[in-house]
Design an enzyme around this catalytic site. Sequence first.
Site: not given
Ligand code: NAD
Length: 526
Positions: A200, A277, A414
């Site tokens: 997804k 992650e 963050e």
């Molecule tokens: P996000 O958590 O908003 O979304 C990530 C994914 O989760 C998207 O595909 C989104 O559609 C999905 N999602 C959202 N709500 C959900 C739910 N209730 N159930 C299932 N899936 C759901 O994050 P973002 O804004 O896309 O990315 C930024 C964040 O990701 C930052 O906090 C960043 O630090 C983190 N990140 C971590 C790593 C790592 O390796 N640790 C790498 C990249 C990004």
Amino acid sequence: MALAHLPRVPKGHGLRYAHASVKVPHFGLWLNGKWAEAQSGHTGEVLNPATGEKEATFAMGDAADIDEAVKSADQSFRSGEWSELNPRARGRVLNRAAELLRSALPEFVDMETRQTGRCLREYKAQLGRVPEWFEYHASYAAAKGFEGRLPSLTEADHINMVWRVPLGVCGLITPWNHPVLIAAKKISVALAAGNSVVVKPPLEAPVTVLRLGEVLSMAGLPPGTLQVVPGAGQTAGDALARHPMVEKLDFTGGTATGLQIQRSMAEAGRVRAYSAELGGNAPILVFSDTRKVQEAVDGVCFAAFVASGQTCVSGKRVLVQDEIFEEFQDALISKVTSLQVGNPLEEATDIGPVVSARQLERIEDQVARAKAGGAKAVTGGQRPSLEGLLGKGHFYEPTVLTGVSPENPAFVEEIFGPVISLSRFRDEEEALALANSSDYGLGGAIWTEDIRKAFRVARGLRCGLSWVNCHHRNDPSSPWGGFGQSGIGRENGPEAFEEYTTTKSLTIRTNETAENWFGSRSARYG
Ligand code: NAD
């Protein structure tokens, strides 16, 4: 199929070749080795964060589409067509995918930039390495991954052997900030291990992950083994987290979402493997023995402002030792003010927009709260004024905040954008205390010339990844993941392979002596 006979990805402008007759290309779901429309009938739009222009439309899947994708993936797994294939044969498919991806890089780089607003230059460098993930996991699985074990039992007349086997259907939920890299990190090891996969991808940037599905099919992956279903997190993502046929869920994104997914899995009554992650708030410790202060400033700028500060390991809390603080601050301000904010498609641009209007507003709110808590922007701290179409983009100036106390939101939270705090420290003990005073524990960096100090401080940092005199080095062979609120599990390396497989233990009795537990009072149990 010989590599020479594989269909080549046609050259063209961006991904538009796929739909050359239409101005804005449309992408379906990638299901069972072909494009499909979503049962929901809903369509999403990819908007360029630099200009607001529509770059593509795509079918938005919901729970019914996820259900179909998972069921077919499960069928594909049970058929054994991929899961029982010799790991070397699987490796050949993954190696072909790596080659195909290399030949399609210009299209991927262009679309990745249009979807996320990150600079073209960054994606050229980053995506050029993505094929290595397929190659590494293919060779690790073929050479080493499935080798079993013969544990030494206390009884010589029993043999115990341990197999390593794939899990089944793995659900991946991925973010927008490195759309292809993060999806590929997970897909490559999941497939090398013999699993079937349902991804997804993020709503903001689904196109390149969809195309990755197509590339893997072209390389020979059986239909249904890799399904890609874009959709909203709360519908499609949630349905994947709850689906009873998913054996492992692997998520990259924000910490709050990672926790919500754990709740959803528990509510659905599912026990399953989970890797997450999550967010970060990386410290960078610059010690006064750093001989070349300008080199450290350049390194800190890369750590902080690549991807407009939107990576999980972006350097956020810059801590500089008293003796060189003023010199470092002056050089940092001078470097940051020289960075070119502009169109990410242009090679000369250093800083592109952040991903969305919502994200821009969140950054502005965080900076306003930081200032209310006593912080001062010594450079940046506002939207730049840009002309033409770029005026509609979500740009924020690279920003350095000083006067940031450890309780200030700019130190605690963050900030997913081009904003850093600059603070000072007295000695090693204070540096470590400040660095470790975070709930997050993903990345961290140290600048020093003293090798003993480098090892000592790295050992003391509470984070999964640390760097000395560099930042953000990443390799498919080296584990990636965090402590605390930065997540659980590891990507890359043998660690990831083990997380995408499980063990089966078999014990065989070799003696001919009859065993009768109830007929004897001295038989062994366990
Ligand atoms: P996000 O958590 O908003 O979304 C990530 C994914 O989760 C998207 O595909 C989104 O559609 C999905 N999602 C959202 N709500 C959900 C739910 N209730 N159930 C299932 N899936 C759901 O994050 P973002 O804004 O896309 O990315 C930024 C964040 O990701 C930052 O906090 C960043 O630090 C983190 N990140 C971590 C790593 C790592 O390796 N640790 C790498 C990249 C990004």
